[in-house]
Design a protein around this motif. Structure first.
Motif, mmCIF file in Angstrom:
data_model
loop_
_atom_site.group_PDB
_atom_site.id
_atom_site.type_symbol
_atom_site.label_atom_id
_atom_site.label_comp_id
_atom_site.label_asym_id
_atom_site.label_seq_id
_atom_site.Cartn_x
_atom_site.Cartn_y
_atom_site.Cartn_z
ATOM 1 N N ASN A 1 -4.245 1.838 2.933
ATOM 2 C CA ASN A 1 -4.509 3.139 2.308
ATOM 3 C C ASN A 1 -4.493 3.025 0.780
ATOM 4 O O ASN A 1 -4.019 3.909 0.083
ATOM 5 N N ARG A 2 -4.954 1.861 0.293
ATOM 6 C CA ARG A 2 -5.127 1.590 -1.142
ATOM 7 C C ARG A 2 -3.844 1.672 -1.967
ATOM 8 O O ARG A 2 -3.837 2.160 -3.096
ATOM 9 N N ARG A 3 -2.750 1.152 -1.387
ATOM 10 C CA ARG A 3 -1.484 1.153 -2.124
ATOM 11 C C ARG A 3 -0.537 0.115 -1.531
ATOM 12 O O ARG A 3 -0.648 -0.236 -0.360
ATOM 13 N N TRP B 1 -2.407 -5.819 -0.971
ATOM 14 C CA TRP B 1 -2.870 -4.600 -0.319
ATOM 15 C C TRP B 1 -4.329 -4.285 -0.632
ATOM 16 O O TRP B 1 -4.990 -3.600 0.124
ATOM 17 N N ILE B 2 -4.846 -4.810 -1.710
ATOM 18 C CA ILE B 2 -6.226 -4.520 -2.099
ATOM 19 C C ILE B 2 -7.219 -5.563 -1.567
ATOM 20 O O ILE B 2 -8.420 -5.353 -1.569
ATOM 21 N N ASN C 1 -1.086 -5.004 -7.856
ATOM 22 C CA ASN C 1 -1.158 -5.867 -6.676
ATOM 23 C C ASN C 1 -0.443 -7.206 -6.894
ATOM 24 O O ASN C 1 -0.655 -8.145 -6.152
ATOM 25 N N HIS D 1 -6.470 -4.743 2.633
ATOM 26 C CA HIS D 1 -7.523 -3.767 2.341
ATOM 27 C C HIS D 1 -7.791 -2.789 3.485
ATOM 28 O O HIS D 1 -7.980 -1.597 3.251
#
Length: 153
Positions: free
Chosen positions: A62-64, A122-123, A145, A58
């Motif tokens: 960069n939200r990906r 990643w989240i 995700n 997180h």
């Protein structure tokens, strides 16, 4: 973004095409590899105690999701077992399974409602990315995700 069921279809096609035998790892196999196998240094995350060295999560993604292998590998040279995407395991999820499982090579429950995911994504915040962390997800779930890592028999 692949469901457990989609992965099973992919594996059948891959095995037929290659003549090899690929499958999802058991949860125990996944954790053994994530912890560095017999080369383990006892890290909290796969390859380090510092999550930023080994994982997209997180606070740094960069939200990906990111390309595999852009962080440091673990002791076995395996990349991205902490963070980036949750990885499907072959096991059905059981909250108390490890209190009743065999000590050697546990195979998971024979049935259930949810499958096991490992590794964090990643989240997720760092608290969801340690090698010991596990999550349950319905086998039809697809999300950006969630991904896979195959093993070969």
């Amino acid at each position: 973004g692949v469901s457990w069921n989609n992965v099973q279809d992919f594996i059948k096609k891959l095995n037929k095409k290659t003549g090899m035998k690929y499958r999802l790892p058991t949860e125990a196999e996944w954790e053994y590899a994530a912890r560095g196998g017999n080369k383990s240094k006892g890290y909290k995350f796969s390859g380090s105690n510092n999550i930023h060295d080994v994982a997209w999560h997180h606070n740094n993604s960069n939200r990906r999701p990111h390309e595999v292998g852009t962080k440091q590998p673990n002791e076995l040279g395996i990349y991205d077992m902490s963070g980036n995407v949750w990885e499907w395991c072959s096991d059905w999820y059981g909250s108390g399974y490890y209190s009743i499982s065999p000590d050697t090579n546990p195979q998971g429950l024979s049935s259930g409602d949810s499958r096991v995911n490992r590794g964090g994504s990643w989240i997720d915040y760092a608290t969801n990315c340690p090698s010991a962390n596990r999550m349950k997800t319905g086998p039809h779930y697809r999300g950006s995700n969630v991904g896979l890592r195959l093993v070969q028999d």
